[in-house]
Write an enzyme that holds these catalytic residues in place. Structure first.
Site, short mmCIF file in Angstrom:
data_model
loop_
_atom_site.label_atom_id
_atom_site.label_comp_id
_atom_site.label_asym_id
_atom_site.label_seq_id
_atom_site.Cartn_x
_atom_site.Cartn_y
_atom_site.Cartn_z
N ARG A 163 0.15 -12.29 3.04
CA ARG A 163 -1.13 -11.56 3.62
C ARG A 163 -0.77 -10.56 2.77
NH1 ARG A 163 0.61 -7.64 7.04
NH2 ARG A 163 -1.45 -7.22 8.97
N GLU B 241 -5.58 -8.16 5.30
CA GLU B 241 -5.70 -7.00 6.47
C GLU B 241 -6.62 -6.01 5.80
OE1 GLU B 241 -3.92 -4.59 9.51
OE2 GLU B 241 -3.10 -4.35 7.80
N HIS C 155 -7.06 -0.07 2.65
CA HIS C 155 -6.06 1.39 1.67
C HIS C 155 -6.60 1.42 0.46
CE1 HIS C 155 -6.65 2.56 6.15
NE2 HIS C 155 -6.24 1.19 6.56
N ARG D 259 -8.16 6.21 0.73
CA ARG D 259 -7.36 4.26 -0.09
C ARG D 259 -6.41 5.29 -0.63
NH1 ARG D 259 -12.95 1.77 -1.48
NH2 ARG D 259 -12.79 -0.25 -0.23
N ASP E 37 -1.19 -6.32 3.70
CA ASP E 37 -0.48 -5.64 4.48
C ASP E 37 -1.94 -4.48 4.42
OD1 ASP E 37 0.59 -4.92 6.69
OD2 ASP E 37 0.70 -3.12 5.74
N ASN F 164 0.72 -1.09 -0.12
CA ASN F 164 -0.49 -0.12 -0.15
C ASN F 164 0.94 1.24 0.09
OD1 ASN F 164 -2.38 1.65 0.52
ND2 ASN F 164 -1.47 2.03 2.54
N ARG G 43 -5.16 -19.53 11.47
CA ARG G 43 -3.48 -19.21 12.26
C ARG G 43 -3.18 -18.96 13.40
NH1 ARG G 43 -2.56 -13.13 9.29
NH2 ARG G 43 -3.43 -12.88 11.70
N ASP H 112 1.97 6.96 0.31
CA ASP H 112 0.98 5.88 -0.75
C ASP H 112 0.75 5.56 -1.63
OD1 ASP H 112 -1.35 4.95 0.82
OD2 ASP H 112 -2.45 5.84 -0.62
C1 AAO Z 1 5.66 4.03 12.60
C2 AAO Z 1 4.83 4.52 14.52
C3 AAO Z 1 3.96 5.87 13.83
C4 AAO Z 1 3.81 6.62 12.89
C5 AAO Z 1 4.09 5.90 11.61
C6 AAO Z 1 4.55 6.83 10.20
O1 AAO Z 1 4.15 4.03 15.01
O2 AAO Z 1 3.57 6.26 15.63
O3 AAO Z 1 2.98 7.16 12.53
O4 AAO Z 1 4.72 4.56 11.99
O5 AAO Z 1 5.90 7.34 10.66
C7 AAO Z 1 3.11 -0.85 12.24
C8 AAO Z 1 3.13 -0.36 13.10
C9 AAO Z 1 2.87 1.02 13.49
C10 AAO Z 1 4.18 1.91 12.29
C11 AAO Z 1 3.96 1.60 10.95
C12 AAO Z 1 4.62 1.63 10.49
O6 AAO Z 1 1.82 -1.04 13.43
O7 AAO Z 1 2.69 1.82 14.53
O8 AAO Z 1 3.88 2.83 12.57
O9 AAO Z 1 4.26 -0.24 11.40
O10 AAO Z 1 5.66 1.46 10.49
C13 AAO Z 1 -5.10 1.06 10.89
C14 AAO Z 1 -4.58 -0.19 9.38
C15 AAO Z 1 -4.20 -1.26 9.87
C16 AAO Z 1 -2.93 -0.89 10.38
C17 AAO Z 1 -3.09 -0.35 11.10
C18 AAO Z 1 -1.83 -0.62 12.57
O11 AAO Z 1 -6.40 -0.18 8.66
O12 AAO Z 1 -3.53 -1.91 8.16
O13 AAO Z 1 -3.36 0.47 11.78
N1 AAO Z 1 -2.05 -2.81 10.04
C19 AAO Z 1 -0.96 -2.96 9.23
C20 AAO Z 1 0.29 -3.93 9.96
C21 AAO Z 1 0.86 -3.05 11.10
C22 AAO Z 1 1.20 -2.49 9.82
C23 AAO Z 1 0.73 -1.32 8.95
C24 AAO Z 1 -0.72 -2.22 8.57
C25 AAO Z 1 1.71 -0.49 7.95
O14 AAO Z 1 -0.29 -4.75 10.14
O15 AAO Z 1 1.52 -3.90 11.48
O16 AAO Z 1 2.35 -0.58 11.00
O17 AAO Z 1 2.31 -1.41 6.93
C26 AAO Z 1 -9.13 1.74 12.99
C27 AAO Z 1 -9.57 2.05 12.03
C28 AAO Z 1 -8.04 0.20 11.19
C29 AAO Z 1 -7.00 1.50 11.96
C30 AAO Z 1 -7.25 1.50 12.81
C31 AAO Z 1 -5.57 1.35 13.79
O18 AAO Z 1 -9.55 0.77 13.83
O19 AAO Z 1 -10.14 1.61 11.34
O20 AAO Z 1 -8.59 0.68 10.01
O21 AAO Z 1 -5.76 0.58 11.39
O22 AAO Z 1 -7.57 2.06 13.83
O23 AAO Z 1 -5.65 1.51 15.04
C32 AAO Z 1 -12.74 0.34 16.58
C33 AAO Z 1 -12.59 0.54 15.26
C34 AAO Z 1 -11.78 -0.69 14.72
C35 AAO Z 1 -10.70 0.58 14.49
C36 AAO Z 1 -10.96 0.60 16.28
C37 AAO Z 1 -9.18 1.22 16.61
O24 AAO Z 1 -12.92 -1.10 17.32
O25 AAO Z 1 -13.94 -0.81 14.98
O26 AAO Z 1 -12.25 0.00 13.38
O27 AAO Z 1 -11.39 0.76 17.29
O28 AAO Z 1 -9.92 2.73 16.59
#
Ligand code: AAO
Length: 497
Positions: free
Chosen positions: A209, A247, A215, A172, A211, A114, A337, A181
């Site tokens: 998977r 994901e 988005h 997106r 990632d 992405n 998994r 992006d």
């Molecule tokens: C790092 C730093 C950040 C910095 C960034 C850029 O930690 O502070 O801003 O660099 O400088 C992983 C880490 C991140 C890391 C990133 C890059 O987790 O901390 O950031 O590597 O190094 C969204 C996405 C989802 C994503 C998730 C983390 O939709 O795809 O955020 N997961 C994947 C991977 C993950 C990885 C990445 C993507 C990036 O699995 O390991 O990040 O490659 C809501 C939204 C979701 C959103 C969550 C985030 O969820 O809807 O889309 O996920 O928030 O917390 C309710 C709602 C639910 C909501 C949830 C939480 O339950 O129903 O929708 O509350 O609020």
């Protein structure tokens, strides 16, 4: 909770929901942050002999390196598609994929397509293989990508970052967490991404998977998937399509229900009870079983990232966790998994883990430590290896043995004691109430003496743990104290004496 799964909704051909596991195997394990050399060894010495069908690996592409902390999440910030990462170089990756395939264990890659690194990552060669990049200029010469290949001009938030995850245009077209992006509507970008994935397919991986799939535009993903090669015929039948699981975190609706709900049920929060699981799966509004990939925890939510929460069960809550994983593996819903983690020093402040960034067990220079194996077959040096826990490993074997059998002989006490079988091949009984389970149940199994595979297993002609006597009518007496280390019992066709 979270996630998951789903490879779907995109009008993909059903072929892309087939994980292509060999020899009736049914589960994959995520060896989070393991070195390729260790995964190769693990496939040969442990995963194949114990019936694991596949392994999910951490992102293999060149990424930024964050000095001096080396957080695990640096790998989610690619700067090229060169195959060198903290887990090893391309030769080590190829060797691992070959050796795992040779023993029938599939490899699934965590594909970060992405975005590239964060916008403020600067410039230089501080990357996992030393290639130059300049984030400010959107210049990634090793791909190559330039400013034209990013979505900056399509995002309308003032920060350029996703501010409202429910607005699909932001979600997106803007930057997830400030990650640059990619403009996947461009054929050029689609070709580069597909080229990366095809290189991995040609090396022998069985799927991906995807990632941050939420988005990307579905039509863009379809265009990428349409460009993917068939799997390598050295190990897969000709015409096999890669397995794709995406994901998509969305707790409100379907997919993420599985992990969230299971955690809440096992913890008995919100008035939830195990007995409510009689129609677990589609009956709970989840997607069709053959399109779901399910798990109890993942690398994000076990540390509070990506919609984690205190209800998520992890190795930190080992007793409940083993029961939840056991239940998941016994139940027919989804492709399962298993998570395999490393320890880190948690530091929970106001419900958030301040140490959620800590990377795998490492030396001072940031190199990942090898996974050491103790004489009792557990792992050392900070590696948790849940997939080697007897209760979890034996339930992976259980799932293989009951594969294709329907859920049968459901029983519950209206509270947190439940039992169910899988045809005449296996039966599980779980006591999550605060009192003893004491009852006689129809197991559906042929009469005989069976070894419980939770408290022990069958070894030669005896059981190392409990025994269960099943009568000629299929009924058996169960007594499980709520105080036991593992208050559940499982028996199956191969655990019969
Ligand atoms: C790092 C730093 C950040 C910095 C960034 C850029 O930690 O502070 O801003 O660099 O400088 C992983 C880490 C991140 C890391 C990133 C890059 O987790 O901390 O950031 O590597 O190094 C969204 C996405 C989802 C994503 C998730 C983390 O939709 O795809 O955020 N997961 C994947 C991977 C993950 C990885 C990445 C993507 C990036 O699995 O390991 O990040 O490659 C809501 C939204 C979701 C959103 C969550 C985030 O969820 O809807 O889309 O996920 O928030 O917390 C309710 C709602 C639910 C909501 C949830 C939480 O339950 O129903 O929708 O509350 O609020």
């Amino acid at each position: 909770m979270k996630l998951l799964v789903l490879a779907t909704l995109l009008g993909l051909s059903s072929a892309q929901f087939d994980p292509h596991m060999k020899d009736g195997r049914t589960s994959l394990v995520h060896l989070f942050e393991w070195h390729w050399a260790d995964i190769a060894e693990e496939c040969e010495r442990y995963l194949a002999p114990n019936g694991y069908g596949g392994v999910q690996i951490s992102p293999p592409a060149e990424s930024i390196v964050v000095y001096p902390w080396h957080p695990w999440w640096q790998r989610y910030q690619p700067i090229s598609y060169n195959l060198c990462s903290r887990s090893g170089n391309e030769d080590e990756l190829r060797d691992m994929i070959t050796r795992c395939n040779n023993v029938g264990v599939n490899v699934y890659v965590d594909a970060v397509i992405n975005h590239m690194c964060r916008a403020i990552a600067g410039e230089g060669k501080y990357t996992s293989c030393g290639s130059y990049f300049n984030a400010n200029k959107r210049d990634f010469p090793s791909v190559p990508y330039t400013a034209w290949d990013f979505n900056d001009d399509k995002c309308y938030t003032s920060s350029g970052i996703i501010e409202d995850f429910d607005d699909i245009y932001q979600a997106r077209n803007c930057r997830l967490l400030d990650l640059l992006d990619l403009a996947l509507e461009k054929d050029y970008v689609r070709d580069k991404v597909a080229g990366y994935m095809n290189k991995l397919i040609d090396l022998g991986v069985a799927g991906f998977r995807v990632d941050a799939a939420k988005h990307m535009w579905p039509e863009d993903l379809n265009a990428v998937y349409g460009r993917l090669n068939n799997l390598n015929t050295k190990w897969f039948s000709s015409g096999s399509r890669p397995f794709i699981f995406q994901e998509v975190i969305n707790l409100g609706d379907e997919e993420f229900k599985y992990t969230t709900k299971l955690g809440v049920i096992m913890r008995k929060w919100d008035g939830e009870k195990l007995s409510y699981l009689s129609n677990w799966g589609e009956g709970w509004g989840m997607m069709p079983s053959d399109k779901a990939l399910v798990f109890v925890d993942n690398h994000d939510n076990q540390r509070g990232h990506g919609a984690g929460g205190e209800f998520i069960l992890t190795f930190w809550d080992a007793r409940l966790y083993k029961m939840a994983v056991g239940l998941m593996l016994a139940h027919p819903y989804g492709v399962t998994r298993v998570m395999s983690s490393y320890h880190w020093d948690r530091n929970i402040v106001n419900g958030e883990d301040e140490n959620d960034w800590i990377g795998p067990p490492s030396y001072d220079d940031g190199t990942t430590k090898p996974v050491t194996i103790n004489p009792d077959s557990s792992c050392g040096d900070g590696w948790v290896c849940e997939h080697r826990w007897r209760q979890i490993r034996n339930m992976v074997i259980f799932r293989n043995l009951v594969n294709g059998e329907p859920l049968s002989n459901w029983w519950d006490n209206g509270s947190n004691q439940v039992a169910f079988g899988r045809g005449s091949r296996g039966f599980i009984v779980i006591n999550n109430d605060d009192w003893t389970l004491d009852t006689t149940l129809n197991t559906g199994l042929p009469g005989g003496t069976y070894c419980d595979v939770i408290s022990g297993q069958k070894e030669g002609s005896s059981c190392t743990g409990k025994q269960v006597q099943v009568g000629g009518d299929g009924y058996a007496y169960f007594n499980i104290s709520n105080l036991e280390e593992d208050p559940f019992i499982a028996i199956h066709a191969d655990s019969k004496l």
